[in-house]
Scaffold this active site. Structure first.
Site, mmCIF file in Angstrom:
data_model
loop_
_atom_site.group_PDB
_atom_site.id
_atom_site.type_symbol
_atom_site.label_atom_id
_atom_site.label_comp_id
_atom_site.label_asym_id
_atom_site.label_seq_id
_atom_site.Cartn_x
_atom_site.Cartn_y
_atom_site.Cartn_z
ATOM 1 N N LYS A 78 0.855 -1.190 0.000
ATOM 2 C CA LYS A 78 0.000 0.000 0.000
ATOM 3 C C LYS A 78 0.884 1.231 0.000
ATOM 4 O O LYS A 78 1.966 1.232 0.623
ATOM 5 C CB LYS A 78 -0.872 0.013 1.268
ATOM 6 C CG LYS A 78 -2.149 0.784 1.099
ATOM 7 C CD LYS A 78 -3.195 -0.007 0.341
ATOM 8 C CE LYS A 78 -4.547 0.646 0.291
ATOM 9 N NZ LYS A 78 -5.552 -0.176 -0.365
ATOM 10 N N GLY A 174 -23.975 4.087 1.516
ATOM 11 C CA GLY A 174 -23.004 4.667 0.584
ATOM 12 C C GLY A 174 -23.298 4.287 -0.853
ATOM 13 O O GLY A 174 -23.254 3.116 -1.216
ATOM 14 N N VAL A 178 -18.887 2.033 -5.903
ATOM 15 C CA VAL A 178 -19.240 0.630 -5.675
ATOM 16 C C VAL A 178 -20.727 0.509 -5.321
ATOM 17 O O VAL A 178 -21.461 -0.289 -5.909
ATOM 18 C CB VAL A 178 -18.372 0.019 -4.552
ATOM 19 C CG1 VAL A 178 -18.822 -1.393 -4.218
ATOM 20 C CG2 VAL A 178 -16.904 0.036 -4.950
HETATM 21 P P1 NAD Z 1 -16.767 6.462 -3.139
HETATM 22 O O1 NAD Z 1 -16.015 7.552 -2.469
HETATM 23 O O2 NAD Z 1 -17.043 6.540 -4.603
HETATM 24 O O3 NAD Z 1 -18.190 6.264 -2.417
HETATM 25 C C1 NAD Z 1 -18.378 6.265 -1.046
HETATM 26 C C2 NAD Z 1 -19.782 6.834 -0.814
HETATM 27 O O4 NAD Z 1 -20.117 6.598 0.535
HETATM 28 C C3 NAD Z 1 -19.858 8.334 -1.075
HETATM 29 O O5 NAD Z 1 -20.935 8.595 -1.953
HETATM 30 C C4 NAD Z 1 -20.077 8.914 0.332
HETATM 31 O O6 NAD Z 1 -20.889 10.073 0.315
HETATM 32 C C5 NAD Z 1 -20.778 7.755 1.016
HETATM 33 N N1 NAD Z 1 -20.655 7.746 2.473
HETATM 34 C C6 NAD Z 1 -19.538 7.924 3.221
HETATM 35 N N2 NAD Z 1 -19.828 7.823 4.528
HETATM 36 C C7 NAD Z 1 -21.167 7.580 4.611
HETATM 37 C C8 NAD Z 1 -22.071 7.376 5.691
HETATM 38 N N3 NAD Z 1 -21.665 7.416 6.966
HETATM 39 N N4 NAD Z 1 -23.362 7.145 5.410
HETATM 40 C C9 NAD Z 1 -23.792 7.100 4.134
HETATM 41 N N5 NAD Z 1 -22.980 7.293 3.070
HETATM 42 C C10 NAD Z 1 -21.683 7.517 3.297
HETATM 43 O O7 NAD Z 1 -15.977 5.128 -2.776
HETATM 44 P P2 NAD Z 1 -16.079 3.718 -3.511
HETATM 45 O O8 NAD Z 1 -14.993 3.621 -4.525
HETATM 46 O O9 NAD Z 1 -17.488 3.444 -3.892
HETATM 47 O O10 NAD Z 1 -15.646 2.738 -2.310
HETATM 48 C C11 NAD Z 1 -16.563 2.478 -1.254
HETATM 49 C C12 NAD Z 1 -15.910 1.548 -0.240
HETATM 50 O O11 NAD Z 1 -15.499 0.344 -0.887
HETATM 51 C C13 NAD Z 1 -14.651 2.117 0.416
HETATM 52 O O12 NAD Z 1 -14.574 1.630 1.729
HETATM 53 C C14 NAD Z 1 -13.537 1.510 -0.423
HETATM 54 O O13 NAD Z 1 -12.329 1.437 0.323
HETATM 55 C C15 NAD Z 1 -14.104 0.141 -0.691
HETATM 56 N N6 NAD Z 1 -13.560 -0.509 -1.880
HETATM 57 C C16 NAD Z 1 -13.671 0.090 -3.086
HETATM 58 C C17 NAD Z 1 -13.166 -0.550 -4.204
HETATM 59 C C18 NAD Z 1 -13.302 0.052 -5.579
HETATM 60 O O14 NAD Z 1 -13.058 -0.660 -6.570
HETATM 61 N N7 NAD Z 1 -13.724 1.310 -5.695
HETATM 62 C C19 NAD Z 1 -12.527 -1.795 -4.082
HETATM 63 C C20 NAD Z 1 -12.468 -2.397 -2.814
HETATM 64 C C21 NAD Z 1 -12.977 -1.732 -1.725
#
Ligand code: NAD
Length: 345
Positions: A78, A174, A178
């Site tokens: 990382k 959220g 994803v």
């Molecule tokens: P993102 O930033 O696009 O979306 C996160 C969403 O969650 C945002 O819209 C935000 O407003 C919302 N959010 C944050 N806190 C919140 C709360 N307390 N209540 C309601 N909504 C809330 O991120 P992402 O890429 O969709 O990733 C989401 C999660 O999945 C993260 O934890 C990330 O580490 C994990 N993840 C993502 C990927 C990927 O391919 N993008 C891969 C593995 C893990």
């Protein structure tokens, strides 16, 4: 720092400072036994250097576990870039980071993570080939969501006796990259969606497109549902929030959902089945790892389909051993990697 490296058992830690661009970055390589360490690059403001280093180390170990359980020929790593208060030239900063990645000679491959974008990866790519999720390579989120969808079906089968999602009440916390893609697939499968997001515009869109029911952010975790899918930030499951849950299972895409393994035991004691986060959300890693190796989309999709099977194995072990799936997943990963248990989560 050596004490921290020793206690976390990571392979190597690399630091760089570039006064010209303001770059201050850490690359933690947890394990390269099975191949180069692959893991995202975070670009966040940290209170101090120690917290940035600790974050990189903790997350690198998670990537090793995720890669080995996904059956990938990769290690875990990382990167963390400490976001400066003012960035005179963001592109120059990421280019400097690209030179840092290149200096490791392919032992670490970087990718998009919190605070970084494909455009940042394009800057990195000007100086190294050891980078994924560039604009050309594409965003992995849709593949993460595909894996989470498969994992939710497996979880429904294990906990509710059927993988038919029609009419199941699924709460998504959220609706980002994803969560929104997951909502689309769950809606197509006939699930009844309860959704929350800090951004009301995204909730509105899900209401219009998927007939989702909006839930206030602070109420989502205690909303009665069949499956809770955390897809926002990490660390949402602690002793207090788990006591409030009113679901049969937790299966979502967010990283590091549990604040500790004791919380996993608490879920187990409450009869709530937990899909270990790094198993169910490994679709994005599978995509970037295999795409970087030049594999075709059909090979990648076939590999993604194994996420459900891997979860089934974890659930079967957990049931036989009367342990939480989170502990079983850690033990399986540690066995495959031939390493001792992590000291912190
Ligand atoms: P993102 O930033 O696009 O979306 C996160 C969403 O969650 C945002 O819209 C935000 O407003 C919302 N959010 C944050 N806190 C919140 C709360 N307390 N209540 C309601 N909504 C809330 O991120 P992402 O890429 O969709 O990733 C989401 C999660 O999945 C993260 O934890 C990330 O580490 C994990 N993840 C993502 C990927 C990927 O391919 N993008 C891969 C593995 C893990």
């Amino acid at each position: 720092m050596f004490a921290l490296m020793h206690s976390s058992r990571i392979e190597s830690l690399h630091l760089v400072v570039d006064p010209e661009t303001g770059l201050k970055a850490v690359i933690a390589i947890d394990n390269c036994q099975r191949g180069p360490a692959l893991g995202g690059c975070r670009y966040l403001a940290y209170p101090d250097e120690d917290s940035a280093i600790e974050d990189a180390i903790r997350l690198a170990r998670n990537m090793s576990y995720k890669a080995v359980l996904a059956g990938l020929p990769q290690g875990g790593g990382k990167a963390v870039i400490m976001r400066p208060a003012h960035v005179p030239d963001r592109a120059a900063l990421f280019e400097a980071f690209g030179r840092f990645v290149e200096s490791l000679d392919g032992r670490y491959i970087t990718a998009v993570d919190s605070g970084t974008s494909s455009a940042d990866m394009d800057c990195i790519a000007q100086h190294t080939q050891h980078v994924t999720s560039t604009t050309e390579a594409g965003d992995p989120s849709a593949h993460t969501a595909m894996g989470v969808f498969a994992g939710i079906r497996t979880t429904a089968m294990a906990r509710l006796g059927s993988d038919n999602l029609e009419g199941l009440r699924i709460a998504i916390q959220g609706l980002g990259h994803v969560g929104y893609a997951l909502a689309e697939q769950l809606h197509a499968a006939g699930a009844d969606l309860l959704v929350s997001d800090l951004d009301s515009g995204r909730v509105q869109l899900a209401m219009e497109q998927f007939g989702a029911h909006p839930i206030a952010c602070e109420a989502l975790l205690s909303t009665p549902c069949d499956i809770l899918a955390p897809c926002g930030l990490g660390a949402v499951l602690n002793s207090k929030t788990v006591a409030q849950l009113r679901c049969a299972a937790v299966a979502g895409g967010a990283n590091n959902q549990l604040t500790s393994l004791q919380v996993a035991d608490q879920l187990e004691n409450r009869g709530i089945l937990y899909a270990p986060d790094y198993v169910i959300n490994s679709g994005g890693l599978i995509y970037v790892a295999l795409q970087h190796r030049g594999e075709t989309l059909s090979t990648i999709t076939a590999h993604l389909a194994q996420i459900g099977q891997r979860l089934t194995e974890v659930y079967a072990h957990a049931q036989a051993e009367k342990r939480s799936p989170a502990r079983v997943a850690d033990m399986l990963a540690e066995h495959l990697l031939n390493v001792g248990p992590r000291l912190t989560r």
